[in-house]
Design an enzyme around this catalytic site. Structure first.
Site, PDB file in Angstrom:
ATOM      1  N   ASN A  32       0.820  -1.219   0.000  1.00 26.09           N
ATOM      2  CA  ASN A  32       0.000   0.000   0.000  1.00 26.09           C
ATOM      3  C   ASN A  32       0.853   1.267   0.000  1.00 26.09           C
ATOM      4  O   ASN A  32       0.323   2.375  -0.013  1.00 26.09           O
ATOM      5  CB  ASN A  32      -0.996   0.005   1.172  1.00 26.09           C
ATOM      6  CG  ASN A  32      -0.297   0.067   2.517  1.00 26.09           C
ATOM      7  OD1 ASN A  32       0.903   0.278   2.608  1.00 26.09           O
ATOM      8  ND2 ASN A  32      -1.072  -0.104   3.578  1.00 26.09           N
ATOM      9  N   THR A  35       4.600   2.794   4.041  1.00 19.15           N
ATOM     10  CA  THR A  35       5.993   2.911   4.505  1.00 19.15           C
ATOM     11  C   THR A  35       6.975   2.451   3.438  1.00 19.15           C
ATOM     12  O   THR A  35       8.157   2.738   3.530  1.00 19.15           O
ATOM     13  CB  THR A  35       6.232   2.092   5.789  1.00 19.15           C
ATOM     14  OG1 THR A  35       5.830   0.754   5.558  1.00 19.15           O
ATOM     15  CG2 THR A  35       5.449   2.667   6.958  1.00 19.15           C
ATOM     16  N   GLY A  36       6.504   1.753   2.432  1.00 13.46           N
ATOM     17  CA  GLY A  36       7.377   1.281   1.360  1.00 13.46           C
ATOM     18  C   GLY A  36       7.626   2.374   0.331  1.00 13.46           C
ATOM     19  O   GLY A  36       7.101   3.481   0.430  1.00 13.46           O
ATOM     20  N   THR A 113       9.160 -12.368  13.978  1.00 16.28           N
ATOM     21  CA  THR A 113      10.186 -11.550  14.618  1.00 16.28           C
ATOM     22  C   THR A 113      10.662 -12.138  15.937  1.00 16.28           C
ATOM     23  O   THR A 113       9.896 -12.806  16.639  1.00 16.28           O
ATOM     24  CB  THR A 113       9.625 -10.133  14.898  1.00 16.28           C
ATOM     25  OG1 THR A 113      10.531  -9.426  15.737  1.00 16.28           O
ATOM     26  CG2 THR A 113       8.289 -10.193  15.618  1.00 16.28           C
ATOM     27  N   TYR A 137       3.461  -4.957  19.140  1.00 17.83           N
ATOM     28  CA  TYR A 137       4.052  -5.390  17.869  1.00 17.83           C
ATOM     29  C   TYR A 137       4.392  -6.890  17.923  1.00 17.83           C
ATOM     30  O   TYR A 137       3.946  -7.667  17.066  1.00 17.83           O
ATOM     31  CB  TYR A 137       5.308  -4.570  17.565  1.00 17.83           C
ATOM     32  CG  TYR A 137       6.156  -5.172  16.478  1.00 17.83           C
ATOM     33  CD1 TYR A 137       5.670  -5.285  15.180  1.00 17.83           C
ATOM     34  CD2 TYR A 137       7.430  -5.664  16.759  1.00 17.83           C
ATOM     35  CE1 TYR A 137       6.448  -5.873  14.194  1.00 17.83           C
ATOM     36  CE2 TYR A 137       8.212  -6.245  15.767  1.00 17.83           C
ATOM     37  CZ  TYR A 137       7.709  -6.355  14.487  1.00 17.83           C
ATOM     38  OH  TYR A 137       8.463  -6.950  13.519  1.00 17.83           O
TER      39      TYR A 137
END
Ligand code: UDP
Length: 313
Positions: A32, A35-36, A113, A137
């Site tokens: 989207n 942040t990319g 993560t 997160y």
């Protein structure tokens, strides 16, 4: 294989997509672009700008697999606005899994993560220790891991979760570009370039060899290699989980030393209090990924710094 890479406009996603393209796979990217970066140089990739929740509009039975990297990934933001992580990571990933099932796509590799483990306080983190995330997160990524375990068992998905430790380095010009930048190595390189006056060392009173926190830094190119292996090794009905690190810890001061050597700059660093929530030591055991994926990281901290530095020039 024909693969959908979610988050392919991000730092790690772009390097994974680049490697998959180099290996001859067909790669479509769903991102989207919040942040990319739309200008990631990935010749041959087909781009879809959109939400992972709408993956059903892209996926069909011609796809062999999905590599799911799109996520919200700022620990601090997740504490301030947890709902963004429940929606952006958990709910959106559930919608992606629904779309995968509906389209009959067989395999999924998910970027999880080390944050799922919290502060385990063990010398090397193996995959079987208890998961106790200390922020939303990490909790959101763990919830998705649980979904994948159940999805594999109930519906036969071939699923692999890769639990990244501290990813660093660059692949050619593909590099880290976060805003705000919170990570250690990019911030040190900003100082080396004269874009910031001094670096910050968060915590010099940790019970470690030089008082600063120790992390397991892993080169993004080695990380991309693990994704390729995971796609190939994924087995129907099984959810496999691997920690991805080198098994070697590096302290903040040692990273600063590597940056000084590589760049030839002074890189002044101010000692500051600990950053809240940062554990003293997080180092992976890479034994399971080595045994089951045949994966062995090849690049050390110096090469990570050198490649990140070269990508900036
Ligand atoms: N760190 C630091 N100065 C910085 C950024 C990070 O001393 O400007 C420390 C941080 O406290 C941690 C380590 O460097 O111990 C790695 O932090 P980073 O944000 O890169 O990754 P994290 O381990 O938080 O995912």
């Amino acid at each position: 294989m024909k693969l959908l890479v979610t988050g392919g406009a991000g730092y790690i996603g772009a390097v994974v997509a680049q490697r998959l393209l180099a290996d001859g796979h067909t790669v479509e990217i769903l991102d989207n672009l919040t942040t990319g970066h739309a200008n990631m140089d990935l010749p041959g990739a087909v781009w879809h700008r959109g939400e992972i929740a709408d993956a059903g509009q892209v996926l069909d039975s011609s796809f062999d697999g999905v590599v799911h990297l799109a996520a919200k990934s700022l620990v601090g933001e997740s504490v301030q606005h947890p709902e963004r992580y429940w929606h952006g990571n958990i709910v959106a990933s559930l919608q992606l899994i629904d779309a995968i099932r509906a389209a009959g796509v067989e395999r999924l590799v998910f970027s999880s993560t080390a944050a799922v483990y919290g502060e385990p306080g063990v010398e090397k983190i193996t995959e079987d220790i208890p998961t106790r995330p200390t922020n939303p997160y990490g909790a959101s990524k763990l919830a998705i891991d649980h979904m994948l375990t159940a999805e594999a068992a109930a519906h036969g998905l071939a699923a692999v979760s890769l639990r990244y430790f501290n990813v660093a380095g660059a692949s050619g010009a593909l590099r880290e570009r976060h805003d705000p930048e919170t990570h250690l190595i990019p911030n040190l390189l900003k100082v080396a370039r004269g874009e910031a006056a001094e670096a910050k060392i968060f915590g010099t009173d940790y019970p470690t060899r030089d008082g600063t926190a120790i992390r397991d830094y892993i080169h993004v190119v080695d990380l991309a290699d693990a994704h390729v292996r995971a796609l190939e090794a994924a087995e129907a009905g099984r959810h496999a989980i691997y920690n991805l690190g080198t098994g070697t810890g590096t302290s903040v001061r040692e990273v600063i030393e590597a940056v000084r050597e590589v760049t030839g700059e002074d890189v002044p660093a101010a000692e500051q209090p600990r950053r809240p929530g940062d554990p003293a030591v997080l180092v992976a055991s890479g034994d399971l990924a080595a045994a089951e994926l045949g994966w062995k990281p090849q690049r050390d901290i110096r090469e990570m710094v050198a490649d990140a530095w070269a990508a900036l020039q």
